[in-house]
Design a protein around this motif. Structure first.
Motif, mmCIF file in Angstrom:
data_model
loop_
_atom_site.group_PDB
_atom_site.id
_atom_site.type_symbol
_atom_site.label_atom_id
_atom_site.label_comp_id
_atom_site.label_asym_id
_atom_site.label_seq_id
_atom_site.Cartn_x
_atom_site.Cartn_y
_atom_site.Cartn_z
ATOM 1 N N ASP A 37 -51.822 -23.409 -15.509
ATOM 2 C CA ASP A 37 -52.551 -23.921 -16.682
ATOM 3 C C ASP A 37 -53.751 -23.446 -17.281
ATOM 4 O O ASP A 37 -54.642 -23.711 -18.096
ATOM 5 N N GLY A 38 -54.380 -22.912 -16.474
ATOM 6 C CA GLY A 38 -55.783 -22.385 -16.258
ATOM 7 C C GLY A 38 -56.470 -21.752 -18.144
ATOM 8 O O GLY A 38 -55.359 -21.049 -18.372
ATOM 9 N N THR A 39 -57.245 -21.417 -17.763
ATOM 10 C CA THR A 39 -57.964 -20.568 -18.852
ATOM 11 C C THR A 39 -57.743 -19.298 -18.965
ATOM 12 O O THR A 39 -58.150 -18.615 -17.908
ATOM 13 N N LEU A 40 -56.712 -18.612 -19.744
ATOM 14 C CA LEU A 40 -56.480 -16.762 -19.378
ATOM 15 C C LEU A 40 -57.857 -16.363 -20.017
ATOM 16 O O LEU A 40 -58.032 -16.203 -21.687
ATOM 17 N N ALA A 41 -58.482 -15.593 -19.519
ATOM 18 C CA ALA A 41 -59.934 -15.322 -19.452
ATOM 19 C C ALA A 41 -60.303 -13.479 -19.850
ATOM 20 O O ALA A 41 -60.648 -13.169 -21.462
ATOM 21 N N VAL A 42 -59.452 -12.991 -19.324
ATOM 22 C CA VAL A 42 -58.608 -11.634 -19.846
ATOM 23 C C VAL A 42 -57.301 -11.738 -20.476
ATOM 24 O O VAL A 42 -56.728 -11.621 -19.238
ATOM 25 N N SER A 43 -56.972 -10.453 -21.086
ATOM 26 C CA SER A 43 -55.362 -10.266 -20.748
ATOM 27 C C SER A 43 -55.666 -9.025 -21.425
ATOM 28 O O SER A 43 -55.485 -8.496 -22.464
ATOM 29 N N GLY A 44 -54.806 -8.590 -21.189
ATOM 30 C CA GLY A 44 -54.149 -6.982 -20.871
ATOM 31 C C GLY A 44 -55.414 -6.386 -21.488
ATOM 32 O O GLY A 44 -55.445 -4.763 -21.868
ATOM 33 N N LEU A 45 -56.590 -6.008 -20.116
ATOM 34 C CA LEU A 45 -57.800 -5.038 -20.452
ATOM 35 C C LEU A 45 -57.722 -4.293 -19.974
ATOM 36 O O LEU A 45 -57.481 -3.568 -18.972
ATOM 37 N N SER B 32 -70.268 -14.015 -26.655
ATOM 38 C CA SER B 32 -70.090 -15.218 -25.180
ATOM 39 C C SER B 32 -68.830 -15.715 -24.528
ATOM 40 O O SER B 32 -67.886 -16.253 -26.171
ATOM 41 N N GLY B 33 -68.280 -15.347 -23.765
ATOM 42 C CA GLY B 33 -67.562 -15.903 -24.011
ATOM 43 C C GLY B 33 -65.977 -15.319 -24.349
ATOM 44 O O GLY B 33 -65.196 -15.730 -23.792
ATOM 45 N N CYS B 34 -66.729 -14.165 -24.047
ATOM 46 C CA CYS B 34 -65.523 -12.934 -24.411
ATOM 47 C C CYS B 34 -64.728 -12.108 -22.983
ATOM 48 O O CYS B 34 -63.706 -12.358 -22.914
ATOM 49 N N GLY B 35 -65.518 -12.632 -21.784
ATOM 50 C CA GLY B 35 -64.445 -12.114 -20.605
ATOM 51 C C GLY B 35 -65.838 -10.818 -20.461
ATOM 52 O O GLY B 35 -65.115 -9.844 -19.429
ATOM 53 N N LYS B 36 -66.553 -11.000 -20.447
ATOM 54 C CA LYS B 36 -68.006 -9.982 -19.876
ATOM 55 C C LYS B 36 -67.458 -9.981 -18.506
ATOM 56 O O LYS B 36 -68.534 -8.922 -17.844
ATOM 57 N N SER B 37 -68.914 -11.407 -18.046
ATOM 58 C CA SER B 37 -69.048 -11.402 -16.388
ATOM 59 C C SER B 37 -67.521 -11.621 -16.293
ATOM 60 O O SER B 37 -67.838 -11.200 -14.708
ATOM 61 N N THR B 38 -66.290 -11.579 -16.776
ATOM 62 C CA THR B 38 -64.715 -11.147 -15.931
ATOM 63 C C THR B 38 -64.776 -10.082 -15.593
ATOM 64 O O THR B 38 -64.745 -9.961 -14.376
ATOM 65 N N LEU B 39 -65.185 -9.241 -17.017
ATOM 66 C CA LEU B 39 -64.997 -8.187 -16.189
ATOM 67 C C LEU B 39 -66.153 -7.202 -15.352
ATOM 68 O O LEU B 39 -65.128 -6.588 -14.081
ATOM 69 N N MET B 40 -67.247 -8.307 -15.210
ATOM 70 C CA MET B 40 -67.811 -7.483 -13.463
ATOM 71 C C MET B 40 -67.481 -7.751 -12.332
ATOM 72 O O MET B 40 -67.429 -7.221 -11.297
ATOM 73 N N LYS B 41 -66.986 -9.111 -12.563
ATOM 74 C CA LYS B 41 -66.414 -10.052 -11.157
ATOM 75 C C LYS B 41 -65.064 -8.942 -10.946
ATOM 76 O O LYS B 41 -64.973 -8.548 -9.996
ATOM 77 N N LEU B 42 -64.072 -7.539 -11.858
ATOM 78 C CA LEU B 42 -62.915 -7.992 -11.386
ATOM 79 C C LEU B 42 -63.556 -5.729 -10.884
ATOM 80 O O LEU B 42 -63.006 -5.348 -9.720
ATOM 81 N N PRO C 27 -57.630 -13.611 -26.179
ATOM 82 C CA PRO C 27 -57.785 -13.026 -24.620
ATOM 83 C C PRO C 27 -59.022 -12.340 -24.354
ATOM 84 O O PRO C 27 -59.114 -11.156 -25.929
ATOM 85 N N GLY C 28 -59.840 -12.408 -23.883
ATOM 86 C CA GLY C 28 -60.198 -11.324 -23.562
ATOM 87 C C GLY C 28 -59.932 -9.639 -23.812
ATOM 88 O O GLY C 28 -59.570 -9.635 -22.551
ATOM 89 N N ARG C 29 -60.630 -8.901 -24.022
ATOM 90 C CA ARG C 29 -59.952 -7.306 -23.828
ATOM 91 C C ARG C 29 -60.935 -6.433 -24.824
ATOM 92 O O ARG C 29 -61.447 -6.563 -25.548
#
Ligand code: ADP
Ligand code: ADP
Length: 234
Positions: free
Chosen positions: A17-25, A41-51, A218-220
């Motif tokens: 039940d944590g933050t869904l940072a990106v979904s259906g990306l 800010s917060g849309c998931g750009k860094s998350t995308l980089m880390k993926l 969610p970020g996508r």
């Protein structure tokens, strides 16, 4: 062929039940592309980089880089972040060689062919306008110069993919625009595929041939633009 293939990815931080940072990306980047990812800010750009770099593994969906499913940190990727983090007790040249010492495959080559790698580092320094600065320490360089050196470090192992996370954010407007030209020349000269994360639309449209627009919650990726006019490359 796609160098980066991201399909229907969900990434949640902090358990069920944590933050869904990106979904259906979903996102595809072809070899040789200069892609920019823009969004608030917060849309998931860094998350995308880390993926893409394998620093995060998603709970659902597919991430393929250079034909390989990403299941651990990817060593064929060069990375440069907003704040250059160079080791102060090493010269600029020694800092640029650092990635070679970390990746085992390169460590042996570095030992055997140090001269060639030093020559390559000097070549990169010249490309970014830092000819002759290899022997200086990072603290003897301005912020813009450190960021240039940072780009050299990201390129020293000749990565197939260069990931840039807001690399010009901390710089003044003049230095930033100078570096835009540097990075554009690097893309043209080295033929490396680039993914640039930025919240600066002007930067994205100046540099990239493809712009991916992300939305939050969610970020996508919600839109993909091909920059319609060829950029001047002289
Ligand atoms: P951006 O880079 O576009 O600012 P991020 O990828 O950093 O976006 O963050 C996307 C979302 O995920 C945000 O809501 C952020 O708060 C959240 N998030 C990012 N990293 C973590 C983390 N390590 N733990 C919990 N939530 C995170
Ligand atoms: P950026 O906008 O460049 O992503 P942030 O300040 O959002 O920078 O994030 C900095 C670091 O903190 C990142 O590693 C991110 O994963 C982590 N982070 C971001 N949001 C959260 C959060 N809500 N909880 C825990 N860690 C987070």
């Amino acid at each position: 062929t796609h160098l980066v293939f991201i399909d229907d990815v969900d990434m949640r931080y902090g358990g069920a039940d944590g933050t869904l940072a990106v979904s259906g990306l979903t996102m595809r980047v072809e070899k040789g592309d200069f892609a920019a990812v823009v969004g608030p800010s917060g849309c998931g750009k860094s998350t995308l980089m880390k993926l893409v770099t394998g620093l995060h593994i998603p709970q659902a969906g597919t991430v393929i880089v250079a034909g390989q499913h990403v299941t651990k940190p990817v060593s064929i990727v060069g990375m440069a972040f907003q704040n250059p983090t160079m080791l102060p007790w090493r010269t600029t040249l020694e800092n640029i060689l650092l990635p070679l010492e970390i990746v085992e495959k390169h460590r042996h080559r570095l030992r055997a062919h140090r001269k060639d790698y030093v020559a390559q580092a000097e070549n990169l320094l010249e490309l970014v306008g830092l000819k002759g600065f290899g022997a200086k320490y990072p603290w003897q360089l301005s912020g813009g110069m450190q960021q240039r050196a940072n780009l050299c470090r990201a390129l020293i192992h000749q990565p197939d993919l260069l990931m840039l996370d807001e690399p010009f954010g901390a710089l003044d407007a003049f230095t930033r625009e100078e570096l835009w030209c540097v990075i554009r020349d690097l893309h043209a000269a080295q033929g490396v595929t680039i993914i640039l994360v930025t919240h600066d639309l002007r930067e994205a449209s100046f540099l990239a041939d493809k712009i991916f627009v992300m939305s939050a919650r969610p970020g996508r990726i919600v839109r993909e633009h091909r920059v319609p006019f060829a950029r001047p490359r002289d």
